[in-house]
Design an enzyme around this catalytic site. Structure first.
Site, PDB file in Angstrom:
ATOM      1  N   GLU A  33      -2.328   3.611   8.641  1.00 17.73           N
ATOM      2  CA  GLU A  33      -1.488   4.803   8.453  1.00 17.73           C
ATOM      3  C   GLU A  33      -1.646   5.794   9.586  1.00 17.73           C
ATOM      4  O   GLU A  33      -0.674   6.430  10.012  1.00 17.73           O
ATOM      5  CB  GLU A  33      -1.805   5.480   7.110  1.00 17.73           C
ATOM      6  CG  GLU A  33      -1.254   4.757   5.890  1.00 17.73           C
ATOM      7  CD  GLU A  33      -2.101   3.577   5.441  1.00 17.73           C
ATOM      8  OE1 GLU A  33      -3.200   3.394   6.013  1.00 17.73           O
ATOM      9  OE2 GLU A  33      -1.688   2.831   4.531  1.00 17.73           O
ATOM     10  N   HIS A  91      -2.682   5.474  -7.046  1.00 19.76           N
ATOM     11  CA  HIS A  91      -1.285   5.078  -6.833  1.00 19.76           C
ATOM     12  C   HIS A  91      -0.374   6.056  -7.552  1.00 19.76           C
ATOM     13  O   HIS A  91       0.713   5.693  -7.991  1.00 19.76           O
ATOM     14  CB  HIS A  91      -1.035   3.661  -7.346  1.00 19.76           C
ATOM     15  CG  HIS A  91      -1.657   2.574  -6.517  1.00 19.76           C
ATOM     16  ND1 HIS A  91      -2.991   2.295  -6.546  1.00 19.76           N
ATOM     17  CD2 HIS A  91      -1.118   1.712  -5.616  1.00 19.76           C
ATOM     18  CE1 HIS A  91      -3.255   1.276  -5.721  1.00 19.76           C
ATOM     19  NE2 HIS A  91      -2.136   0.911  -5.142  1.00 19.76           N
TER      20      HIS A  91
HETATM   21  C1  LIG Z   1      -5.157   2.373   3.383  1.00 22.15           C
HETATM   22  C2  LIG Z   1      -4.264   1.564   2.512  1.00 22.15           C
HETATM   23  N1  LIG Z   1      -2.965   1.428   2.837  1.00 22.15           N
HETATM   24  C3  LIG Z   1      -2.119   0.714   2.062  1.00 22.15           C
HETATM   25  C4  LIG Z   1      -2.563   0.108   0.915  1.00 22.15           C
HETATM   26  C5  LIG Z   1      -1.590  -0.688   0.012  1.00 22.15           C
HETATM   27  N2  LIG Z   1      -2.012  -2.068  -0.107  1.00 22.15           N
HETATM   28  C6  LIG Z   1      -2.723  -2.511  -1.159  1.00 22.15           C
HETATM   29  S1  LIG Z   1      -3.166  -4.125  -1.004  1.00 22.15           S
HETATM   30  C7  LIG Z   1      -2.337  -4.252   0.483  1.00 22.15           C
HETATM   31  C8  LIG Z   1      -2.362  -5.535   1.235  1.00 22.15           C
HETATM   32  C9  LIG Z   1      -3.789  -5.943   1.478  1.00 22.15           C
HETATM   33  O1  LIG Z   1      -3.831  -7.056   2.273  1.00 22.15           O
HETATM   34  P1  LIG Z   1      -5.183  -7.759   2.635  1.00 22.15           P
HETATM   35  O2  LIG Z   1      -6.147  -6.738   3.145  1.00 22.15           O
HETATM   36  O3  LIG Z   1      -4.900  -8.893   3.507  1.00 22.15           O
HETATM   37  O4  LIG Z   1      -5.776  -8.227   1.228  1.00 22.15           O
HETATM   38  P2  LIG Z   1      -5.146  -9.305   0.245  1.00 22.15           P
HETATM   39  O5  LIG Z   1      -4.203  -8.573  -0.646  1.00 22.15           O
HETATM   40  O6  LIG Z   1      -4.474 -10.343   1.065  1.00 22.15           O
HETATM   41  O7  LIG Z   1      -6.313  -9.820  -0.510  1.00 22.15           O
HETATM   42  C10 LIG Z   1      -1.748  -3.042   0.834  1.00 22.15           C
HETATM   43  C11 LIG Z   1      -0.959  -2.794   2.044  1.00 22.15           C
HETATM   44  C12 LIG Z   1      -3.914   0.296   0.589  1.00 22.15           C
HETATM   45  N3  LIG Z   1      -4.448  -0.217  -0.520  1.00 22.15           N
HETATM   46  N4  LIG Z   1      -4.733   1.027   1.395  1.00 22.15           N
END
Ligand SMILES: Cc1ncc(C[n+]2csc(CCOP(=O)(O)OP(=O)(O)O)c2C)c(N)n1
Ligand SMILES: Cc1ncc(C[n+]2csc(CCOP(=O)(O)OP(=O)(O)O)c2C)c(N)n1
Ligand SMILES: [Mg+2]
Ligand SMILES: [Mg+2]
Lengths: 321, 342, 342, 321
Positions: D58, D125
């Protein structure tokens, strides 16, 4: 031997390190160097391994303090300037502030925030961010305005079982001085009547308290007796003390050098008017820093925040109402 | 992936760089002298706030800036006086921003190194370290949207600044977008009082490049020739579509963190080591050894620099200071908001 | 620096791991089945909010957790059901936190994967990715202050989470402090819908380790044996004073981002590739091939898991839900503040 | 064909991409996937290369938008949830908000913030962070409460030469629907009298506006005519419209689902009481979300924020004063 506001902060940290093995200090340049403002001077020497230099990583600094607090430590984090704390904003407001509520595990961390400006500090070494933190549930926000409070409230901050944003004012560091350091009489969660009056209540905190007291002196020469309330604790607010004062004076002037929108003044006015409306003989008034970043040039800086003159002027206006 | 320029290419490259070398040297000289002036103005109480100098790292700063073209983008940091001048900053702006005159780029609202002319591709830093890198990346993204495929951008950061989350996010973003961004890391051994070993644990900060999937080079920040070679190589690579480039230059901060700091914490041994050499002296000797200029020519450059500085200072000293009454106290660009109660 | 475990050491190591292999497998099985239950409860409208599952990455998660000791610290993330169970989470807590019962670790204040028992070394994540790593690092710092030199900590993050500034700052801090921290990166190819090529540009995320000056290993996240070997190696290294360890396990998220997501964007080719294999199936076959258990034993484990799950669920379904009237609505631990007007 | 609040946001972005080549959209999963809430559905297809997936960064997302804005673009940043915007807090409040003031170069970026909660969203959220951003000089904070406003104010946001925090409410996404999308009559900087009354002014914004309107209906059945003001623009506030309403009704009730301390309610009360004190026949009152994180469990969530019932109750109390 006299003690300055800054020295009181150093003494408090020294006492904490001495008395409580759970305490350590972490921040940029706080170690051998003693900190950008020398608030930790000699402490690294006196307490080997307990005053640690941090990388330029405010987010991780605060995150690590939270983890250490969970394990029973009482970390003190020094932000080099309050302004840089916002790069740790997420850790502070989402991780630290919610920990107890989410897990029933306390989060006793203290974040020292050198706040406020000196001439020439500019927009990014001058901020007063108490309102940003006070808006968020779970944080305690303290702002000492005297040498004894700088000392005592820092000792209390570390004892508090919640994350404390400790706003110490750089303008006061070397300008406030007392002959003998004695502890404060009040506990951290009480506001203080800094000067007794009867005609108008001036509510203020931190570096605006001396300014309000000057204004009260000016006003006294004109026969006006202003009562000056020093909030001390910004969140939660001790509004009882403010309301009790307004009950005596009927008039409220709030003075705060930070930004107006949703600031400390706004909250004080909201609490007083919703709960003590009938006590007011005139509209509550507020004086704030201007709604711009804090300017660099001393000429601009001088008028950006309320001065004793402006406070006295506003008080006079309010008294005519 | 190239982690450092190969030794053997250097002698071949050097002669080509005569013009840039001399140019960079004159900017370094000008920067050093203007900073000496700033320091003495500060000691005389003529400057409010801090004065941050770049002594010891002029070679790195000038080298990157002389490789930039006028339409490129430059985001310098605190110790980039040499680069700022080389990128086209008027000398007068240096004094204006330190005095906070109304004529200064920030109209007295911000001071000292917080200056730039963003619309001219010369960015104006805020204090929060690391946060400028993504801004420069975004400017390059904009250029791509606008169909400009020739411009590149460079921005500078210190060893301490590499520990910020902002640094990481920006480099990663630039790598994903394959932006023509050159990030110049000046490892001057200290972040304020904090030595490298309390700042990071890797062997060399250039080792971070591979983790972003970008090209990285390390260079001797005290040797202008090395700096120019690497800066030219990296800017060429960026310009020809090879994505972000990371340059790590090693030197020593030959001054306090700011003028109020006596830097007593600096390990004295470092001064006698490699990193502790003064890039300006080395460059001066090299120029003479190459017979690109003799001692008297260098003296004339110095005199010219001093003259220009005095002239700029005299001019700025007659310029108006910020006047609270003329200040709009409005943080909004949008016209309709200037008049609204906030 | 070791960037990956050397092939030839593996066969030697494997037999030693029989006990942990079987243990990890049973946790994986339990996790898979409890997650299936969660998914069906969600479809039946019994769970408010999101349900995030770890299907496809149970091997990575279980492997790290079985290498931890009770006094160690564990900071799992969204898809670590297997690791949570292996670290000692009571099954009932899974349902409690998804229903938000008053008995749940967060008393209904937070839900689903946001649970832990921090005082027992089992940390409770917030949503902001990356922000847990420094917390676990800090817990280890505390242990060091307290003279505990035997405990280590492990925490998990996704490919997407590595792009956060928080990730960078925490790894760097841990490296500077040489903390016994194991960071497990599960590269499941996607962050929500975002594929790796929009998330980072390096060849392999393990290439970041060298930039922090820490040890790094990559492993096949679909192969429990590989995961256990690497997890054992890394935890041993951390425990014996070699500082932070980074593990990057490759697999594919075999489910939607959350149960509302059909993951239609997942590149179907990946499913047939290496990363797309189901670690649970592979582990089941391996166990049989090694004759550590036969098909009927595995069935019995499944039955046992189902039974325990039904039992836990039945119990939790009788537990009280959060009652606004019993809620204190006080975010403060400090007694005196509970009564203050805020 | 009807249009929801969410569709209005999508339509506005579509129109912006169509009409203005300076516009692009950047955010996690906004591309082919169309965003976590589908606010950018099909846009990546329709406008190739102009709707880009961002890494989970972000801070860099916002930083890059600032750089692009300097070069003449008009970026729209989608935060996946408003809650995650705080990891970009520094870029927003220090880099974007100050750019014009520091350099006289405008910073026209729009940050879309899916705000507020649905049952089960939990503490991270669900946040309504408008007060945090409104406190900071240089930011414009918008919060549409209707389908036309969601559409029109987003179009305006992108035209505004300053950084705009666009707080769109997730609870309204699919619950608000109109038959034909028509543009709003007011420009972004004006509050709207959502319902005309004479007995009490209920000031509100975003998802609390429908709640206030329900309350007004309940009250009408009891013969009380509540005037409902929808603030629309949180910073700067159009306090004239509020004061004009209070001048008619003499009573002020502020309703805001976010945290009380220094929130929108506090600022509205401070502005009204300092400037229109004499217009008030009773103390101003406020209803906020409770001073805790937003709870996960629907039972808790339900009582965390003001409901139409509670609003009506408070209004009745105030009318008895
Ligand atoms: C700082 C932040 N920005 C956005 C999000 C929204 N968000 C939740 S899970 C996710 C994807 C996470 O991807 P990854 O780290 O690859 O984990 P996975 O879901 O594949 O286990 C996002 C963008 C968040 N939780 N934290
Ligand atoms: C995010 C942030 N935290 C703290 C500071 C305070 N600060 C200003 S300069 C500095 C040291 C910078 O060191 P380095 O990046 O190595 O640059 P150098 O001063 O050596 O050129 C620090 C800690 C800051 N500017 N930004
Ligand atoms: Mg440095
Ligand atoms: Mg992933």
């Amino acid at each position: 031997m006299s003690t300055t506001y800054l020295e009181a902060i150093r003494e408090a940290q020294k006492k904490l390190l001495q008395d409580d093995s759970r305490v350590y200090i972490y921040g940029q340049d706080v170690g051998a160097f003693g900190g950008a403002f020398k608030a930790t001077k000699n402490l690294a020497d006196a307490f080997p391994g307990r005053v640690l230099d941090a990388p330029i990583s405010e987010d991780a600094m605060v995150g690590s303090a939270i983890g250490a607090a969970i394990e029973g430590m009482r970390p003190i984090i020094e932000m080099q300037f309050s302004d840089f704390s916002v790069t740790a904003f997420n850790q502070i407001i989402n991780q630290a502030a919610t920990l107890y509520w989410r897990t029933q595990v306390a989060c006793p961390i203290t974040i020292r925030m050198p706040s406020g400006a000196n001439p020439g500090s500019g927009p990014f070494h001058s901020q007063n961010l108490e309102a940003l933190y006070a808006h968020v549930p779970g944080l305690v926000v303290l702002a000492p305005a005297t040498v004894p409070d700088a000392y005592t409230m820092l000792l209390e901050a570390v004892e508090i079982d919640d994350p404390v944003i400790f706003c110490e004012h750089k303008y006061l560091y070397n300008r406030l001085k007392i002959d003998r350091l004695t502890p404060s009489e009040l506990t951290f969660n009480h506001a203080r009547v800094a000067r007794v009056g009867r005609d108008i209540t001036i509510v203020s905190y931190s570096a605006m308290v001396p300014e309000a007291l000057f204004a009260a002196e000016i006003l006294e020469r004109e026969g006006v007796l202003a009562e000056v309330v020093d909030l001390r604790c910004i969140k939660p607010l001790d509004i009882e003390t403010v309301i009790a004062s307004v009950a005596r004076t009927g008039r409220l002037l709030c003075v705060d050098e930070s930004w107006p929108w949703g600031g400390v003044n706004a909250e004080v006015i909201a609490q007083v008017t919703t709960r003590g409306f009938h006590l007011l003989d005139a509209p509550p008034q507020r004086l704030n820093g201007k709604d711009t970043p804090v300017p660099f040039h001393p000429n601009l800086w001088n008028v950006h925040k309320p001065s004793s003159k402006v406070i006295a002027l506003k008080a006079r206006e309010l008294l005519k109402w | 992936m190239l982690n450092t320029l190969m030794e053997e290419t250097r002698e071949v490259v050097a002669p080509d760089l005569r013009e840039q070398y001399v140019e960079a040297f004159t900017w370094m000289l000008l920067a050093r002298i203007v900073e000496e002036k700033l320091a003495s103005l500060w000691r005389a109480g003529k400057i409010a706030g801090g004065v941050y100098l770049g002594k010891g790292q002029e070679a790195i700063s000038a080298a990157i800036a002389v490789m930039l073209k006028p339409d490129d983008i430059f985001g310098p940091l605190i110790r980039d006086q040499a680069g700022r001048l080389a990128f086209g900053e008027p000398l007068a702006d240096v004094f204006r921003n330190h005095f906070g005159t109304l004529t200064s780029p920030s109209r007295g609202r911000d001071g000292n190194v917080h200056r730039g002319r963003p619309k001219e591709g010369y960015h104006s830093m805020i204090s929060h370290l690391g946060s400028l890198i993504s801004v420069v990346a975004g400017a390059l993204l904009a250029r791509r949207f606008q169909g400009d495929t020739s411009a590149i951008g460079a921005t500078c950061i210190g060893d301490g600044g590499t520990s910020t989350g902002a640094f990481h996010e920006a480099l990663n973003l630039a790598a994903v977008e394959k932006l023509p961004l050159v990030v110049v890391v000046t490892n001057n051994q200290y972040a304020y009082s904090t030595p490298n070993n309390r700042q990071f644990a890797c062997r060399n900060l250039v080792d971070r490049a591979v983790g972003y999937g970008i090209e990285g080079y390390s260079m001797d920040g005290t040797d202008l020739r090395d700096c120019l070679e690497v800066a030219r190589y990296a800017t060429d690579r960026a310009r020809s579509g090879h994505g972000p480039q990371m340059i790590v230059g090693t030197c020593l901060r030959l001054t306090g963190h700011a003028e109020h700091d006596d830097a007593s914490y600096v390990d004295k041994k470092l001064l006698s080591r490699f990193a502790g050499r003064d890039c300006l002296q080395i460059a001066g000797s090299y120029i003479q050894s190459q017979q690109w200029a003799d001692q008297s020519q260098i003296e004339r450059w110095k005199e010219k620099a001093k003259y220009e500085i005095e002239e700029a200072l005299a001019k700025v000293q007659r310029e108006p200071h910020s006047d609270p009454k003329e200040e709009t106290w409005c943080p909004y660009a949008t016209g309709v908001l200037a008049r609204t109660e906030r």
